[in-house]
Structures are given as C-alpha cells and as structure tokens.
Write a protein that holds these residues in place. Sequence first.
Motif, PDB file in Angstrom:
ATOM      1  N   THR A 191     -22.923  -1.513  -7.769  1.00  0.00           N
ATOM      2  CA  THR A 191     -21.941  -1.727  -8.835  1.00  0.00           C
ATOM      3  C   THR A 191     -22.463  -2.711  -9.866  1.00  0.00           C
ATOM      4  O   THR A 191     -22.266  -2.535 -11.071  1.00  0.00           O
ATOM      5  CB  THR A 191     -20.618  -2.239  -8.239  1.00  0.00           C
ATOM      6  OG1 THR A 191     -20.139  -1.295  -7.280  1.00  0.00           O
ATOM      7  CG2 THR A 191     -19.566  -2.430  -9.317  1.00  0.00           C
TER       8      THR A 191
ATOM      9  N   TYR B  46     -21.478  -9.554 -14.032  1.00  0.00           N
ATOM     10  CA  TYR B  46     -21.097  -9.804 -12.643  1.00  0.00           C
ATOM     11  C   TYR B  46     -19.573  -9.887 -12.513  1.00  0.00           C
ATOM     12  O   TYR B  46     -19.001  -9.457 -11.515  1.00  0.00           O
ATOM     13  CB  TYR B  46     -21.744 -11.089 -12.139  1.00  0.00           C
ATOM     14  CG  TYR B  46     -23.241 -10.976 -11.959  1.00  0.00           C
ATOM     15  CD1 TYR B  46     -23.786 -10.003 -11.126  1.00  0.00           C
ATOM     16  CD2 TYR B  46     -24.114 -11.832 -12.622  1.00  0.00           C
ATOM     17  CE1 TYR B  46     -25.159  -9.885 -10.961  1.00  0.00           C
ATOM     18  CE2 TYR B  46     -25.485 -11.722 -12.461  1.00  0.00           C
ATOM     19  CZ  TYR B  46     -26.002 -10.747 -11.632  1.00  0.00           C
ATOM     20  OH  TYR B  46     -27.361 -10.629 -11.466  1.00  0.00           O
TER      21      TYR B  46
ATOM     22  N   ALA C  73     -15.061  -3.851  -7.922  1.00  0.00           N
ATOM     23  CA  ALA C  73     -14.976  -3.942  -6.459  1.00  0.00           C
ATOM     24  C   ALA C  73     -13.541  -4.144  -6.001  1.00  0.00           C
ATOM     25  O   ALA C  73     -13.104  -3.578  -4.991  1.00  0.00           O
ATOM     26  CB  ALA C  73     -15.862  -5.074  -5.956  1.00  0.00           C
TER      27      ALA C  73
ATOM     28  N   GLU D  80     -22.594  -4.734   1.002  1.00  0.00           N
ATOM     29  CA  GLU D  80     -23.591  -5.317   0.109  1.00  0.00           C
ATOM     30  C   GLU D  80     -24.204  -4.252  -0.795  1.00  0.00           C
ATOM     31  O   GLU D  80     -24.427  -4.480  -1.978  1.00  0.00           O
ATOM     32  CB  GLU D  80     -24.698  -5.997   0.922  1.00  0.00           C
ATOM     33  CG  GLU D  80     -24.337  -7.387   1.402  1.00  0.00           C
ATOM     34  CD  GLU D  80     -25.543  -8.144   1.908  1.00  0.00           C
ATOM     35  OE1 GLU D  80     -26.557  -7.491   2.231  1.00  0.00           O
ATOM     36  OE2 GLU D  80     -25.472  -9.374   1.990  1.00  0.00           O
TER      37      GLU D  80
ATOM     38  N   GLY E  20     -17.198  -7.508 -10.117  1.00  0.00           N
ATOM     39  CA  GLY E  20     -16.177  -8.002  -9.195  1.00  0.00           C
ATOM     40  C   GLY E  20     -14.850  -7.316  -9.399  1.00  0.00           C
ATOM     41  O   GLY E  20     -14.132  -7.008  -8.433  1.00  0.00           O
TER      42      GLY E  20
ATOM     43  N   ASP F 106     -17.496 -13.107  -8.501  1.00  0.00           N
ATOM     44  CA  ASP F 106     -18.735 -12.784  -9.208  1.00  0.00           C
ATOM     45  C   ASP F 106     -19.915 -13.636  -8.747  1.00  0.00           C
ATOM     46  O   ASP F 106     -21.063 -13.194  -8.798  1.00  0.00           O
ATOM     47  CB  ASP F 106     -18.535 -12.887 -10.724  1.00  0.00           C
ATOM     48  CG  ASP F 106     -18.039 -14.252 -11.171  1.00  0.00           C
ATOM     49  OD1 ASP F 106     -17.586 -15.024 -10.318  1.00  0.00           O
ATOM     50  OD2 ASP F 106     -18.113 -14.532 -12.382  1.00  0.00           O
TER      51      ASP F 106
ATOM     52  N   VAL G 195     -14.293  -9.244  -4.683  1.00  0.00           N
ATOM     53  CA  VAL G 195     -15.474 -10.076  -4.455  1.00  0.00           C
ATOM     54  C   VAL G 195     -15.659 -10.980  -5.661  1.00  0.00           C
ATOM     55  O   VAL G 195     -15.619 -10.523  -6.802  1.00  0.00           O
ATOM     56  CB  VAL G 195     -16.738  -9.210  -4.256  1.00  0.00           C
ATOM     57  CG1 VAL G 195     -17.938 -10.099  -3.920  1.00  0.00           C
ATOM     58  CG2 VAL G 195     -16.537  -8.183  -3.164  1.00  0.00           C
TER      59      VAL G 195
ATOM     60  N   VAL H 233     -21.753  -3.339  -3.513  1.00  0.00           N
ATOM     61  CA  VAL H 233     -21.631  -4.425  -4.485  1.00  0.00           C
ATOM     62  C   VAL H 233     -22.871  -4.474  -5.381  1.00  0.00           C
ATOM     63  O   VAL H 233     -22.759  -4.603  -6.604  1.00  0.00           O
ATOM     64  CB  VAL H 233     -21.430  -5.764  -3.745  1.00  0.00           C
ATOM     65  CG1 VAL H 233     -21.667  -6.939  -4.688  1.00  0.00           C
ATOM     66  CG2 VAL H 233     -20.019  -5.853  -3.164  1.00  0.00           C
TER      67      VAL H 233
ATOM     68  N   ILE I 227     -21.446 -11.829  -5.849  1.00  0.00           N
ATOM     69  CA  ILE I 227     -22.228 -10.679  -6.309  1.00  0.00           C
ATOM     70  C   ILE I 227     -23.564 -11.146  -6.867  1.00  0.00           C
ATOM     71  O   ILE I 227     -24.612 -10.553  -6.607  1.00  0.00           O
ATOM     72  CB  ILE I 227     -21.447  -9.873  -7.360  1.00  0.00           C
ATOM     73  CG1 ILE I 227     -20.147  -9.337  -6.753  1.00  0.00           C
ATOM     74  CG2 ILE I 227     -22.294  -8.739  -7.916  1.00  0.00           C
ATOM     75  CD1 ILE I 227     -19.274  -8.600  -7.728  1.00  0.00           C
TER      76      ILE I 227
END
Length: 350
Positions: free
Chosen positions: A40, A47, A54, A34, A51, A63, A61, A37, A66
């Motif tokens: 980032t 978002y 990531a 977390e 992703g 968006d 992940v 993420v 996130i």
Amino acid sequence: MAWQGKDPTDKHWGCPIRERWGLRAHQQMSPALEEKVAFTATLAGSYEAAGQVAGKWGCPVDDSVIHAVVQRLGSVAQAQTQQRLREPARESDPQRGASELALLMLDGWFARFRGPGWGKKRTKKDRVEWHEIKNGVFYLHEQAARTQGGRGLIAQKVVVRCLGQPMELGQRLHWEAVRGGLGRAKDKLVLGDGIAWIWNLKANRWPDARELLDFWHGGQHLWALGRACNGMDELKAAPWVEERLHRLRHGREQSVLDEISALKESRSQAGQMIRKEKKYFAGHAHRMNYQQIAARGWPIGSGPVESSCRQDQCRFKRPGQSWTRAGFLNLSALDEARRNNHWDEVWVSA
C-alpha cells in the motif's frame, strides 16, 4: 496470553504460535499484514495516505509504523538489487520470439532532500538540497498498444530510477532489459531529450543502438529559435516554426538544419539565443531522422519515460516533502520491486 516454552527438538525458548505466524521477537505485525502495508505504501501518495487506506480495509496503522516497515523491507530490496547485479541476467521468457525492436528511454527530474543544515536554527549550511533522479524505461515494441479511445498503453515495461551517477542507472536498466528480452531484439532504439548524460550513457552501455532525440523536445527548441528570429513575437514566430516543424517531421530535416546553421548571430539577447540553439541542433543533427523511424511504426517520442517521471514526482515530490537519502532509497527500492516483478523475492528473504 500466548503460550511459550522450550522447543524439545533444539532446546530454544520461544512461542510456537508466533513462530508459526513468522513473527520475530517483539514483532506486532504478521508477515502477511506487513506485506499489505508495504504494498500500500508504494501505491499511496504518502505514508499518511497509506495508513488511511489500511484503516479502510480493517487494520488502522499509524504512518510512523508504515514508515518503519518500509525502511526495514526497503533495505532488503536494495540489498537484493545489488546481489542481482553481481550475477548475469537471464531472460524471463526465453521461449518468446525475438522482438523487432527494444526501446530504452531516459530522462531525469529533481527531488528535494534534507541538507546538512536541516533542522538547525543558525547555520551557514544548506537546509535543503535538490538532487537529480535519473529514470530509465525499457519495453519491447510489441508490448505497446492503444485503447479504443486512442490512449497509449504498454502491457509490460521495466522502470528503474537512480539517485546517483548515470552509469549506475545504466547498469541496473541494462540488467532488467536483458531479463526482459533486450539480448535477442533485432534492433534497439534509445530516446531521450538533449541532456548530455543520456547520450554519454547510451554510447557507453548500448553503443550499437539507434538514437533519436524526442520530437517534442526538439520542437520546443525550434520554438525558442523561432521567437529569437522574430523579435520574440509569438504570432510572427508561429508560421516560421510550424513550417519547419513539418519538414523536420516528414523527412526533410536536413533542409531545416542547413537553414538553422546559416542563421546570423549578433551580440543581442536574441543573438545569444540563436547561437545557443544553433549549437543544440548541430549537436543533435544525427538524432533527428523522424520520418525514417516513424515509417517503421516506431515511436519518435519518449512519452513512457516522461510519464514515469511524472508519476514519480506525484509520490516523491509532493508539497512539504524533504527526503533523507535512506528514506528515498528504501521506498524507491520497494516500489521498483513491485513494478519489476521482484516483489515476492523481498518476502522470501524477509
């Protein structure tokens, strides 16, 4: 499969492995993931981009996930900001020598928000609203330097943004500035453009500070005046403006201000422009001692806060972005936590 059962010490039911990892009920991400993420998300342009980044470091992940993480953790960061403001700020490095100068720079920009009519097919209410975001930057003069190529940089600075009234920005910026050494600075200088809220805030929050109108903004208004005085002819205006800009910059600002105040006005469009600019220069006359400030090696421009606004617009004012109030504030709070060295506090609380 994860083993679960009753804890013999306090009789609660749970999964020892998940508790060891710090996972809440139904949580699918570890706190460490977390954090990656969320960090980032404060650096990526969207978002979706967060992703994709990531995915590159091995953990794809969506968006929407996130976004949900940022909303939850951003609300924690907001609450922590409010809690900090209830307590006196303590300087983070009290052993450091007193600074010769503390700088406070203020500016604003506009972001697009969803209005009360957003998503409705037929409505008389606005679907989109534009709200001013007020930015403040604080740093100590010795924290500024230049690269070998001449590019300016600041080793350590505070950046605060506010969707709200100037007094809220002033309260938050002042708290961070005291933490950064404002209280022991021998001198203080506030820089900004000509907008009224900046100087009203300065008078309320830092009444003993010097004040200086950003030289570039003053120059822009001198150019507008020069065009009006020369029939809107750029070629004729250039020598008129450049000669006065030189005097304004090099200690002869009073002669320029006297000439401007003596300009004749008329009812024409150019005359209205002259009247407007005369009022502007009269209102900022005491903020134009550029040579006196520059001779001490101090800045005469508000570049750092201009840069801050531009960076914010690259994240919060992208094509197609329309924010909710909560969505903006939560991401903004996380971004400020990262910038202003409060990031670890978010995770202790979370």
